[in-house]
Design an enzyme around this catalytic site. Sequence first.
Site, PDB file in Angstrom:
ATOM      1  N   ARG A  66      -0.702 -26.092  -0.469  1.00 28.16           N
ATOM      2  CA  ARG A  66       0.151 -26.726  -1.495  1.00 28.16           C
ATOM      3  C   ARG A  66       0.140 -28.243  -1.366  1.00 28.16           C
ATOM      4  O   ARG A  66       0.142 -28.952  -2.369  1.00 28.16           O
ATOM      5  CB  ARG A  66       1.570 -26.196  -1.410  1.00 28.16           C
ATOM      6  CG  ARG A  66       1.697 -24.805  -1.967  1.00 28.16           C
ATOM      7  CD  ARG A  66       3.154 -24.395  -2.064  1.00 28.16           C
ATOM      8  NE  ARG A  66       3.280 -23.108  -2.696  1.00 28.16           N
ATOM      9  CZ  ARG A  66       3.523 -22.941  -3.986  1.00 28.16           C
ATOM     10  NH1 ARG A  66       3.670 -23.969  -4.766  1.00 28.16           N
ATOM     11  NH2 ARG A  66       3.631 -21.738  -4.490  1.00 28.16           N
ATOM     12  N   GLU A  67       0.135 -28.746  -0.141  1.00 30.32           N
ATOM     13  CA  GLU A  67       0.162 -30.189   0.065  1.00 30.32           C
ATOM     14  C   GLU A  67      -1.098 -30.855  -0.474  1.00 30.32           C
ATOM     15  O   GLU A  67      -1.032 -31.774  -1.286  1.00 30.32           O
ATOM     16  CB  GLU A  67       0.345 -30.504   1.552  1.00 30.32           C
ATOM     17  CG  GLU A  67       1.721 -30.155   2.071  1.00 30.32           C
ATOM     18  CD  GLU A  67       1.829 -30.096   3.585  1.00 30.32           C
ATOM     19  OE1 GLU A  67       2.940 -29.839   4.072  1.00 30.32           O
ATOM     20  OE2 GLU A  67       0.811 -30.307   4.288  1.00 30.32           O
TER      21      GLU A  67
END
Length: 127
Positions: free
Chosen positions: A73-74
Amino acid sequence: MANVFISHRKSDATAAKQLAGEILAAGHTVWFDEWEIGIGDSVVARINAGLEDTSYLVLCYSTADVTSPWVSREWMSALHRQMEGHNVRILPVRLSGSAPAILADVKYADLAEDWELGVEQLIKAIR
């Protein structure tokens, strides 16, 4: 100096923390989870705030892969922001293993081969 977000798997925390310290010592602002997320904090809110303010996302990858839910996600968030024209760069850092296919054409800092040279090249890339 630049705002730098360190993205890493828990299993790579020791190397990522060392790297974060070296980037900090070079004069940059560093977002590192252990330093930024306190007891009682919303993990999602703290990560989101760190990602919104970052100019560089340092993506640490290893044989442990980069497919953990948080790391994915990052860096995908940073990639999306980059593709929408925001001023954020993903700087891959190899601790071991190989890069995700979508970043295969992006030059990386090779800390597995030579830690000092890799850190030097990474810090040079952070303007």
